[in-house]
Motif scaffolding. Structure first.
Motif, PDB file in Angstrom:
ATOM      1  N   ALA A   2      59.997   8.480 -46.529  1.00 24.06           N
ATOM      2  CA  ALA A   2      58.604   8.555 -46.077  1.00 24.06           C
ATOM      3  C   ALA A   2      57.998   7.155 -45.971  1.00 24.06           C
ATOM      4  CB  ALA A   2      57.782   9.413 -47.040  1.00 24.06           C
ATOM      5  N   ASN A   5      56.483   5.571 -42.476  1.00 24.07           N
ATOM      6  CA  ASN A   5      55.139   5.020 -42.282  1.00 24.07           C
ATOM      7  C   ASN A   5      55.183   3.540 -41.923  1.00 24.07           C
ATOM      8  OD1 ASN A   5      52.784   6.987 -43.057  1.00 24.07           O
ATOM      9  ND2 ASN A   5      54.448   7.450 -44.473  1.00 24.07           N
ATOM     10  N   SER A  48      52.063   6.294 -49.012  1.00 27.82           N
ATOM     11  CA  SER A  48      53.455   6.749 -49.098  1.00 27.82           C
ATOM     12  C   SER A  48      54.179   6.057 -50.252  1.00 27.82           C
ATOM     13  CB  SER A  48      54.177   6.486 -47.780  1.00 27.82           C
ATOM     14  OG  SER A  48      54.271   5.096 -47.514  1.00 27.82           O
ATOM     15  N   ASP A  55      55.760   7.870 -53.548  1.00 23.77           N
ATOM     16  CA  ASP A  55      57.097   7.598 -54.060  1.00 23.77           C
ATOM     17  C   ASP A  55      57.058   7.419 -55.575  1.00 23.77           C
ATOM     18  OD1 ASP A  55      59.959   6.869 -53.747  1.00 23.77           O
ATOM     19  OD2 ASP A  55      59.256   4.902 -54.386  1.00 23.77           O
TER      20      ASP A  55
END
Length: 441
Positions: A52, A56, A122, A126
């Motif tokens: 992800a 991004n 993002s 994480d």
């Protein structure tokens, strides 16, 4: 002789197949962490979080697309312009029926605060995924340890009941001898047999319960169901109480709530950044061709010529009015932040209360364990004395059975107190952030 050797080989293989593997708590924890399916799915979530971030980040990089198109204007459009310069009021131009184009298009954000914040979110997600994995890992450690302690307690109870059965069988044999010699009544033999049968039922139930507990432990560890395992014998003499170091404020539950609070604030910020203008670099490198007949593209002539058209530009986007959508989203985000803050405060107060209760429970459980252990030993001694007196003909069968009942009750209380003491220790290990010590670290 050959048949004997074959039989011996088969018997040895069966013994090996049915042999139990004795696993320590540390081994069970390591196997569970390595194999547990729920924990594996959490690892996959961590990997998804990495992708992800890359996804991004790609939104901030140039996007280049190859495009091609072909149009058949079977009713060609007409353009009308001022033709007064040519002596006509209007100049009518017919578009050619066929046109085609091919080339490259470029888009790249030069300034877009929303996209930059999305990348930051993002990365934060994480971190939350990693904390979720660590929390799931700690939960698994707690679950396996609880089941291991429960299995050890059941095995301890089985050993005690087995020893009680041995004592009662010895008492039954003595009572039968007394009865044969006219020194005891038939009802005494029946009383012993009733107690012996009750103990056998208790033993069978405990064995069945232990088998279920081992099956559940193997399931949580993702250990092969067809393999038999046994647990190490508990050492009741060397139980080290947890050091009272205070409540750890680095508990994974609290860390997750802190990160969720930061995430909610970041999301609110991203919504507000929707009011900020954005700037994008655009460009194209195209070739186009036009003809009145498609076959002319395959012949030499003006219709087969491709015309280049290239350019570069800037696109500025300024939000003016969105129907108050962003304002509503900001208000929702503020409420979400308030809710997460309340959840954090509530969780912290709850853990503080749990720690205070656990410290009180530890001292109480420790006292109960020591008392029940002493009471258990005392009840055994009393039973042995009464049993010896019965063998000498001094004590009655009723006294022996009453002391046997008290001894069984003291044994059960001892096993329960021991389990509760260890569970309180385990709770404090979690609250003080020391569950890793169960892995020998």
């Amino acid at each position: 002789m050959k048949k004997l050797l074959i039989t011996f080989a088969v018997s040895c293989s069966l013994i090996q197949m049915n042999a139990q593997e004795i696993l320590t708590l540390e081994q069970c924890l390591n196997i569970g962490i390595e194999n547990n399916l729920t924990l594996e799915s959490k690892r996959n979530e961590v990997e998804k979080g990495k992708h992800a971030i890359t996804e991004n980040r790609a939104r901030l990089l140039p996007q280049i697309n190859a495009v091609a198109s072909f149009n058949d204007n079977f009713i060609p459009p007409v353009s009308v312009t001022d033709g007064s310069a040519y002596g006509n009021p209007y100049n009518v131009t017919h578009t050619l029926q066929y046109n085609a184009s091919a080339g490259l298009q470029l888009q790249m954000p030069l300034y877009n605060q929303t996209v930059s914040t999305a990348l930051s979110i993002s990365k934060m997600m994480d971190g939350i995924n990693r904390l979720s994995y660590e929390k799931a890992r700690e939960d698994l450690i707690m679950q396996i340890t609880q089941m291991y302690y429960l299995g050890q307690s059941t095995a301890e109870q089985i050993a005690i009941v087995k020893e009680n059965i041995r004592r009662l069988e010895e008492l039954r044999d003595i009572t039968m001898a007394f009865y044969d010699n006219g020194m005891a009544m038939d009802v005494d033999v029946k009383r012993v047999n009733i107690n012996l049968e009750n103990l056998q039922v208790q033993y069978d139930n405990a064995v069945a319960m232990l088998a279920q507990q081992m099956n559940m432990l193997k399931y949580v560890m993702d250990y092969p169901a067809d393999k038999e395992i046994a647990l190490t014998k508990v050492d009741t003499e060397n139980i080290v109480p947890v050091e009272m170091s205070g409540l750890s404020e680095n508990l994974y539950e609290l860390q997750l709530l802190e990160q969720q609070m930061k995430l909610a604030e970041k999301q609110k910020k991203m919504i507000s950044q929707g009011y900020i203008p954005s700037l994008m670099l655009t460009g194209n490198f195209m070739y186009s061709a036009f003809t009145d007949k498609a076959r002319n593209w395959f012949r030499e002539g003006p219709s087969s010529k491709w015309y280049n058209s290239s350019g570069i530009g800037l696109t500025l986007r300024i939000p003016v009015f969105d129907g108050l959508e962003k304002r509503s989203k900001v208000k929702k985000a503020k409420l979400e932040i308030d809710n997460v803050k309340l959840s954090y405060e509530n969780a912290l107060k709850s853990f503080r209360t749990q720690y205070l209760n656990a410290t009180n429970d530890l001292m109480n459980s420790q006292r109960n364990f020591i008392r029940q252990k002493d009471n258990y030993k005392l009840a055994e001694d009393v039973y042995e004395v009464t049993s010896d007196r019965y063998k000498e003909g001094i004590a009655s069968m009723t006294e022996v059975l009453q002391d046997e009942m008290r001894m069984s009750e003291a044994q059960n209380n001892y096993v329960t107190a021991h389990y509760n003491y260890r569970m309180t220790n385990l709770t404090l290990l979690k609250l003080t952030g020391k569950t890793e010590t169960l892995l020998g670290k």
